[in-house]
Design a protein around this motif. Structure first.
Motif, PDB file in Angstrom:
ATOM      1  N   GLU A 475       1.581   7.933 -10.532  1.00  0.00           N
ATOM      2  CA  GLU A 475       2.877   7.290 -10.658  1.00  0.00           C
ATOM      3  C   GLU A 475       2.998   6.229  -9.559  1.00  0.00           C
ATOM      4  N   THR A 476       3.959   5.336  -9.689  1.00  0.00           N
ATOM      5  CA  THR A 476       4.031   4.167  -8.806  1.00  0.00           C
ATOM      6  C   THR A 476       4.071   4.553  -7.332  1.00  0.00           C
ATOM      7  N   ASP A 477       4.978   5.430  -6.950  1.00  0.00           N
ATOM      8  CA  ASP A 477       5.091   5.818  -5.544  1.00  0.00           C
ATOM      9  C   ASP A 477       3.791   6.431  -5.035  1.00  0.00           C
ATOM     10  N   ASP A 478       3.181   7.277  -5.859  1.00  0.00           N
ATOM     11  CA  ASP A 478       1.942   7.939  -5.444  1.00  0.00           C
ATOM     12  C   ASP A 478       0.800   6.947  -5.318  1.00  0.00           C
ATOM     13  N   LEU A 479       0.777   5.926  -6.190  1.00  0.00           N
ATOM     14  CA  LEU A 479      -0.263   4.903  -6.089  1.00  0.00           C
ATOM     15  C   LEU A 479      -0.130   4.128  -4.784  1.00  0.00           C
ATOM     16  N   VAL A 480       1.098   3.745  -4.435  1.00  0.00           N
ATOM     17  CA  VAL A 480       1.326   3.025  -3.176  1.00  0.00           C
ATOM     18  C   VAL A 480       0.945   3.909  -1.985  1.00  0.00           C
ATOM     19  N   LEU A 481       1.322   5.162  -2.044  1.00  0.00           N
ATOM     20  CA  LEU A 481       0.979   6.091  -0.968  1.00  0.00           C
ATOM     21  C   LEU A 481      -0.526   6.271  -0.860  1.00  0.00           C
ATOM     22  N   GLU A 482      -1.190   6.385  -1.993  1.00  0.00           N
ATOM     23  CA  GLU A 482      -2.650   6.544  -2.004  1.00  0.00           C
ATOM     24  C   GLU A 482      -3.328   5.308  -1.415  1.00  0.00           C
ATOM     25  N   ALA A 483      -2.810   4.116  -1.750  1.00  0.00           N
ATOM     26  CA  ALA A 483      -3.439   2.866  -1.314  1.00  0.00           C
ATOM     27  C   ALA A 483      -3.139   2.528   0.140  1.00  0.00           C
ATOM     28  N   THR A 484      -1.915   2.809   0.594  1.00  0.00           N
ATOM     29  CA  THR A 484      -1.486   2.333   1.918  1.00  0.00           C
ATOM     30  C   THR A 484      -1.263   3.439   2.936  1.00  0.00           C
ATOM     31  N   GLY A 485      -1.150   4.677   2.463  1.00  0.00           N
ATOM     32  CA  GLY A 485      -0.840   5.774   3.374  1.00  0.00           C
ATOM     33  C   GLY A 485       0.619   5.850   3.754  1.00  0.00           C
ATOM     34  N   GLU A 486       1.457   4.992   3.153  1.00  0.00           N
ATOM     35  CA  GLU A 486       2.886   4.943   3.471  1.00  0.00           C
ATOM     36  C   GLU A 486       3.706   4.978   2.187  1.00  0.00           C
ATOM     37  N   GLU A 487       4.956   5.423   2.304  1.00  0.00           N
ATOM     38  CA  GLU A 487       5.883   5.355   1.181  1.00  0.00           C
ATOM     39  C   GLU A 487       6.175   3.889   0.849  1.00  0.00           C
ATOM     40  N   PHE A 488       6.554   3.643  -0.389  1.00  0.00           N
ATOM     41  CA  PHE A 488       6.889   2.297  -0.841  1.00  0.00           C
ATOM     42  C   PHE A 488       8.225   1.873  -0.237  1.00  0.00           C
ATOM     43  N   THR A 489       8.197   0.880   0.642  1.00  0.00           N
ATOM     44  CA  THR A 489       9.410   0.363   1.277  1.00  0.00           C
ATOM     45  C   THR A 489       9.338  -1.157   1.350  1.00  0.00           C
ATOM     46  N   ALA A 490      10.447  -1.762   1.771  1.00  0.00           N
ATOM     47  CA  ALA A 490      10.508  -3.223   1.929  1.00  0.00           C
ATOM     48  C   ALA A 490      10.119  -3.667   3.331  1.00  0.00           C
TER      49      ALA A 490
END
Length: 510
Positions: A475-490
């Motif tokens: 899912e989108t949040d998990d993909l961002v977390l997997e790629a960056t190690g951080e939650e999706f934020t601005a």
């Protein structure tokens, strides 16, 4: 071949393999519709609309009926609680989500939306060319009504706009999207005001003049080659609104040319390259399954905005690319890389067109569209009032008022497709792009030297490994977390624009 079962699939329950077989037929019908839609916007003769509307309507109905077939529902029920690995569970999750939404929508409504959208596209093109909103108005009114019905069938208790937004971004809530848009407004509005009152304004217009469209097309082709576009699986064409269409085997891009503004077509080409690069980076073996499909529009926009803004608008890129520009346009022989960089990053006071907007005011263009289409869907705004409301909001948010509908509410193609809820994903994608690019630099070091040398291999590899290869596994949040190690934020985006434009304009807030 891409459609053969992998070793993992062969070990899966029979119901899973049957579900995957069914989904492949569904996906291929959708992909065929995509080719017909591409053709309508690029190559179809003007008189072809009546037949094309019927063709697309029929394929939409076939796609819908295949997806909501009782067999698909039975297979999903059989797989409830089954012992599946992570990828198989993701496939079932994605098919289930589509099935549960579409099963609530009558086939007749799906057909009507498709045929109306096809007719609306031709009406929009005519209305824009003639600067006549009234030509498009009845089609827009009908599409708004049809999409309200669509949302009502899916979830009668939900905000209809939120239901439509979930078609494009199912795993980021509308509340979260609104929060991010508010954060952008809080950061960007005072920054834009400070820039406009800056004592060191950028007034460079390195590419003033007239720039031949054919040479611009040649330059766009060289740009795509430089960035690493796979011409064996793609092509470049011209359309009234730039877009990308296709799969990992055939990802086509379009752009448009303005002889008074070569930077617009160049940036559009780089932007569409980012979309195509994502499609082409999806795993071949996952074709026509959720594991070989892009993870919705926020992630898709993150790829286009990353290449457009973090690469195409960088000074390092212009140090690399300017000699190629000069080869095609000798009139630019005296332009320096710094002047080109400043030209492409100016924050304009009078820009009316979203796709030609600078990196900061762009998001105010998005906010305007978001507010208008949300009011349309909720019934708080009549279609007939769209031009005046649009113009009022442009004057309020951007300090400029459109003089024509063509440069106002008719400039975008999205509403002719009935794509209400799409626009917020552009800003979400820009925010995500900054977070991804920041992570790439943290892991690989400053990318500017690689860009100056025309070496994009490491960036390609990182995106393939951390984003593209997963398709819809996460899912989108998990993909961002997997790629960056951080939650999706601005946070990464606001840091990026504050640093970049603070340096360009010598801002006190930097």
């Amino acid at each position: 071949m891409a459609t053969e079962a992998t070793a993992d699939e062969s070990e899966a329950p029979d119901a899973y393999q049957e579900l995957l077989s069914n989904y492949r037929r569904i996906a291929n019908v959708g992909n065929a519709s995509g080719i017909l839609s591409w053709d309508q916007q690029v190559m179809m003769p003007e008189g072809g609309t009546p037949a094309r509307a019927q063709q697309l309507s029929t394929l939409s109905a076939v796609h819908h009926d295949l997806l909501v077939d009782d067999e698909v529902g039975d297979l999903l029920d059989e797989l409830e609680g089954a012992d599946l690995d992570e990828e198989q569970s993701a496939v079932v999750r994605e098919v289930r989500r589509k099935y549960e939404r579409e099963a609530r929508v009558p086939t007749e409504l799906v057909e009507e939306i498709s045929s109306t959208s096809s007719e609306a596209l031709s009406a929009w093109e005519e209305a824009k060319a003639e600067d006549d909103f009234e030509t498009f108005e009845p089609y827009l009114e009908k599409l708004v009504d049809l999409k309200r019905q669509y949302a009502e069938h899916i979830d009668p208790d939900a905000d209809p706009y939120e239901v439509l937004f979930q078609d494009y971004e199912p795993y980021v809530s509308l509340d979260r999207a609104e929060t991010i848009l508010e954060e952008l407004k809080e950061t960007l509005v005072p920054m834009i005001e400070e820039i406009r009152s800056s004592e060191t304004p950028i007034t460079t217009d390195a590419f003033e003049g007239t720039w031949d469209a054919e040479k611009q097309e040649e330059l766009s082709r060289e740009t795509l080659t430089l960035l690493g576009y796979d011409w064996d699986r793609g092509r470049l064409d011209v359309s009234s609104h730039p877009f990308t269409s296709g799969t990992q085997f055939d990802a086509r891009v379009t752009t448009r040319f303005d002889e008074a503004d070569p930077l617009s077509s160049l940036l559009s080409t780089v932007h569409e390259f980012g979309h195509a690069n994502y499609q082409l980076g999806l795993p071949d073996e996952g074709y026509a399954t959720p594991l070989g499909e892009a993870r919705d529009l926020s992630v898709h926009e993150s790829q286009s905005r990353l290449w457009e803004n973090h690469v195409g608008r960088s000074e390092a890129f212009w140090e690399l690319f300017l000699p190629t520009v000069k080869d095609h346009f000798p009139d630019a022989s005296d332009v320096t890389a710094r002047e080109a960089f400043e030209s492409i990053n100016q924050v304009y006071e009078d820009n009316l067109i979203r796709v030609e907007a600078d990196e900061l005011t762009y998001h105010l263009h998005i906010v305007i569209r978001f507010e208008i289409e949300r009011a349309l869907v909720s019934g708080d705004l009549d279609v007939s009032d769209v031009p005046e409301t649009w113009n009022d909001k442009y004057e309020e948010y951007l300090g400029v008022r459109p003089e024509t509908d063509a440069e106002g509410c008719l400039q975008d193609i999205h509403w002719s497709h009935g794509n209400f809820g799409y626009f917020p994903t552009y800003s979400l994608g820009s925010v995500m792009a900054a977070q991804l690019y920041e992570t790439v630099e943290d892991e690989l070091g400053d990318l500017d030297e690689r860009t100056r040398n025309g070496d994009f291999a490491d960036l390609h590899e990182w995106l393939r490994e951390n984003v593209h290869q997963y398709g819809k596994r996460y899912e989108t949040d998990d993909l961002v977390l997997e790629a960056t190690g951080e939650e999706f934020t601005a946070d990464a985006f606001t840091d990026y624009v504050t640093e970049k434009y603070g340096a360009l304009y010598d801002l006190d807030s930097a």
